[in-house]
Write a protein that holds these residues in place. Structure first.
Motif, PDB file in Angstrom:
ATOM      1  N   THR A  70       3.913  32.071  -9.905  1.00 40.40           N
ATOM      2  CA  THR A  70       5.301  32.022  -9.446  1.00 40.40           C
ATOM      3  C   THR A  70       5.855  30.607  -9.545  1.00 40.40           C
ATOM      4  O   THR A  70       6.997  30.397  -9.971  1.00 40.40           O
ATOM      5  CB  THR A  70       5.393  32.514  -7.984  1.00 40.40           C
TER       6      THR A  70
ATOM      7  N   SER B  81       6.397  27.935 -13.785  1.00 37.75           N
ATOM      8  CA  SER B  81       7.324  28.586 -14.708  1.00 37.75           C
ATOM      9  C   SER B  81       7.186  27.984 -16.104  1.00 37.75           C
ATOM     10  O   SER B  81       6.418  27.047 -16.333  1.00 37.75           O
ATOM     11  CB  SER B  81       8.758  28.410 -14.215  1.00 37.75           C
TER      12      SER B  81
ATOM     13  N   SER C  82       7.385  33.713 -13.351  1.00 34.39           N
ATOM     14  CA  SER C  82       8.184  33.116 -12.284  1.00 34.39           C
ATOM     15  C   SER C  82       9.472  33.896 -12.051  1.00 34.39           C
ATOM     16  O   SER C  82       9.891  34.098 -10.904  1.00 34.39           O
ATOM     17  CB  SER C  82       8.502  31.651 -12.606  1.00 34.39           C
TER      18      SER C  82
END
Length: 573
Positions: free
Chosen positions: A55, A58, A423
């Motif tokens: 997450t 990215s 993400s």
């Protein structure tokens, strides 16, 4: 710039399709809110840890971070020094509380502690900043890939966004966790391969230890900066203080992260997952920066463009400044020849004083790059074209496309797009669940489980469309990884302060917190724009600490004043 061939396309498409299809088929069919928003609370600690890392990591991380190291060295790793501290605090304070209350979102707790309007305000602050960030996580890889590969930017934004929407809406939180686990495997594999390829492409007499020596001689290996200089964004103190507050807010109150560990089977699984992230994240960032350092060493012996953004080069070469730019290009080539000669002398004599001459050449080369940026900006202004002259985000992708073997190019592009998808999916999942639980459910009549799941799917879909729209209208910042962190820092300090008030300041009530939060957000925005335009020397990392301190101070003062006013009125009566 080399074009992709069929091998690269095959690797890229198969890798991405495998992840998306697997995530969709293995997690569809959630019929209740517990399954859809918490993944049935079945996640093991390693799934939580990898999902939390995915997450945060990215596409911007893998595009911008190596370029950051190429230009400025290893100092950026200090940004993450507060992460392990934050993980310990969250494991001890936040997780037990969230588990005991059995919440779906972090903001449910705030209504129990304060009131509905404070919960709603905090949820809206999250939705605003995370909605913007979701668009940027799509836009970041799209704009760079569109430039270097010649792909249509609008089409890329739509492809990335729609791909993520499909499996996120279909499988909910469990789909996000499952796909992120595989995406992180692809990411780790791709970065390791890139690192070893770079080392193998260095001259035969340049070992890894010599490469580190070269980087160190050019000031690239300076990891720690203990100066208390507010003009310097990345120091030990900004990382430990500002970074800790940022990470506390991000991992403790941002639903895109909270939702990752709320899927854990137990408190222990959640805590182990976060500690896994805390232990691995700093070394991972160090390694990604080290990849950028090795790219810098690679270009000590190989020709590099004066500007890594091919569109910027094209614009200036098609302008009245073309001749001046070509002169700079020739001087850049001469600098490379001078460096090669100096390194040859060093290999023969072993005289380390030669490194001083090499450093001087590199500093002159940096001056040439800055002169080139000025010409690019002038050319763009003359032609009334918007082009990004700051090329940090293009360094790594330029190396990938021009120096990696066929097939590996497709793998590294899959890494970048996987990171974008991982993400973005977390963000859309969190935006959908927050809108459903904190706004829709709380302000409507009782709904069935099926109605709530359907509502969450539609809200997730809606935020996905919004993210695509933001991506399509976004403008490139100086450095994309900084842009995401700036957006977070503007809101996170305030949100963290609200939660700390809830945890530790039991005498403070909802009305005082609500007013303090609004005042604080106005002050933080004012401080950011004052720094942006009037240069008051307050780096964005410090906004996390400042925002947190302001909201706590104002709320306490308001509550104490209210108490005093109440006592005075009672005495008069």
């Amino acid at each position: 710039m080399r074009a992709l061939n069929w091998i690269d396309w095959t690797v890229l498409i198969i890798t991405l399709l495998a992840i998306v299809v697997y995530g969709t088929l293995h997690t569809r069919g959630s019929r209740n809110v517990q399954d859809y928003l918490k993944g049935g609370k079945t996640s093991k600690w390693w799934t939580i840890g990898l999902s939390v890392m995915a997450t945060q990591a990215s596409a911007i991380t893998f595009l911008s971070t190596p370029g950051q190291a190429f230009n400025d060295g290893m100092g950026f790793v200090q940004f993450y020094f507060g992460l392990p501290i934050a993980m310990i605090v969250i494991c001890m304070v936040f997780i037990p509380l969230y588990d005991r209350l059995n919440v779906y979102t972090a903001y449910e707790f705030l209504e129990n502690r304060f009131d509905l309007k404070t919960r709603t305000l905090t949820a809206i602050l999250f939705l605003v900043q995370r909605g913007l960030a979701a668009g940027i996580t799509i836009f970041a890889p799209a704009i760079i890939l569109s430039v270097v590969l010649g792909w249509n930017l609008l089409l890329l934004n739509i492809i990335i966004g729609v791909t993520v929407i499909i499996y996120t809406v279909s499988g909910g939180t469990k789909a996000v966790n499952v796909t992120q686990k595989h995406q992180m495997i692809v990411i780790f594999l791709g970065m390791l391969v890139a690192f070893f390829i770079i080392i193998s492409e260095l001259p035969a007499d340049i070992t890894f230890s010599k490469a580190l020596e070269i980087a160190g001689a050019n000031g690239k290996m300076n990891v720690l900066d203990f100066s208390f200089d507010l003009e310097n964004r990345y120091t030990f103190w900004s990382g430990i203080i500002g970074g800790t507050f940022l990470m506390l807010s991000y991992f403790g109150t941002d639903q895109s992260q909270v939702q990752r560990y709320l899927t854990g089977k137990s408190i222990k699984e959640m805590q182990w997952g976060l500690m896994f992230n805390g232990l691995l994240k700093v070394p991972m960032q160090f390694f990604i920066l080290l990849v950028g350092i090795m790219v810098f060493v690679f270009y000590q012996f190989n020709k590099s463009p004066l500007n890594f953004n091919p569109t910027a080069t094209e614009v200036v070469l098609n302008s009245e400044f073309a001749e001046e730019y070509q002169i700079l290009q020739k001087r850049n080539d001469q600098a490379l020849s001078a460096k090669k000669a100096a390194y040859s002398m060093y290999n023969l004599s072993g005289d380390e004083s030669i490194f001083y001459d090499i450093k001087q050449i590199n500093e002159a080369e940096t001056d040439l790059r800055n002169e080139a940026k000025v010409l690019i900006d002038k050319a763009a202004e003359k032609q009334n074209i918007k082009v990004e002259s700051n090329d940090k985000d293009y360094v790594f992708i330029h190396f990938i496309l021009n120096n990696l073997p066929r097939g590996l190019i497709g793998l590294l592009l899959a890494v970048i797009l996987s990171a974008a998808m991982s993400s973005t999916s977390s963000e859309l999942n969190a935006l959908g669940s927050t809108t459903t639980i904190d706004l829709y459910k709380r302000n409507t009549t009782e709904k069935t489980e099926e109605e709530m799941v359907n509502a969450s799917k539609w809200f997730t879909f809606g935020w996905g469309i919004m993210a695509i729209i933001v991506a399509c209208i976004a403008n490139l910042a100086e450095n994309l990884i900084q842009l995401v962190n700036i957006i977070g820092s503007i809101f996170y300090g305030n949100v963290l302060g609200i939660f700390l008030l809830a945890f530790f300041f039991k005498f403070v009530k909802g009305q005082a917190v609500f007013i303090a939060a609004i005042i604080t957000q106005i002050i933080v925005l004012a401080l950011y724009f004052l720094d942006l335009y009037d240069h008051i020397n307050l780096p964005f990392l410090w906004l996390n600490f400042v925002g947190c301190a302001i909201v706590i101070t104002i709320a306490c003062l308001l509550q104490l004043t209210t108490k005093n006013d109440t006592k005075t009125t009672t005495e008069k009566d």
